[in-house]
Motif scaffolding. Sequence first.
Motif: not given
Length: 76
Positions: A38, A40-42, A44-45
Amino acid sequence: MDKKKQMIEYMIQDLVEMISEEQNLDYDFAMRLLYDSELYNKLSDTETELYRESPAYVYGLFQDELNFGHIVQAEV
């Protein structure tokens, strides 16, 4: 590559090294752990601006996700 994306890439490199060393894991496995997280997703944003934090702080968030199943971020 714009500056934000470059900062994210540097952060990812630092985090994979920290995960690999601190958890005593193979580099490729550490990379997969990060990319499947999770966090990494944050990271990357670019709107979260998480890339502006220190690698140690972001690594702490990653450890929380591993330990608790989600990111635990204290609000100030």
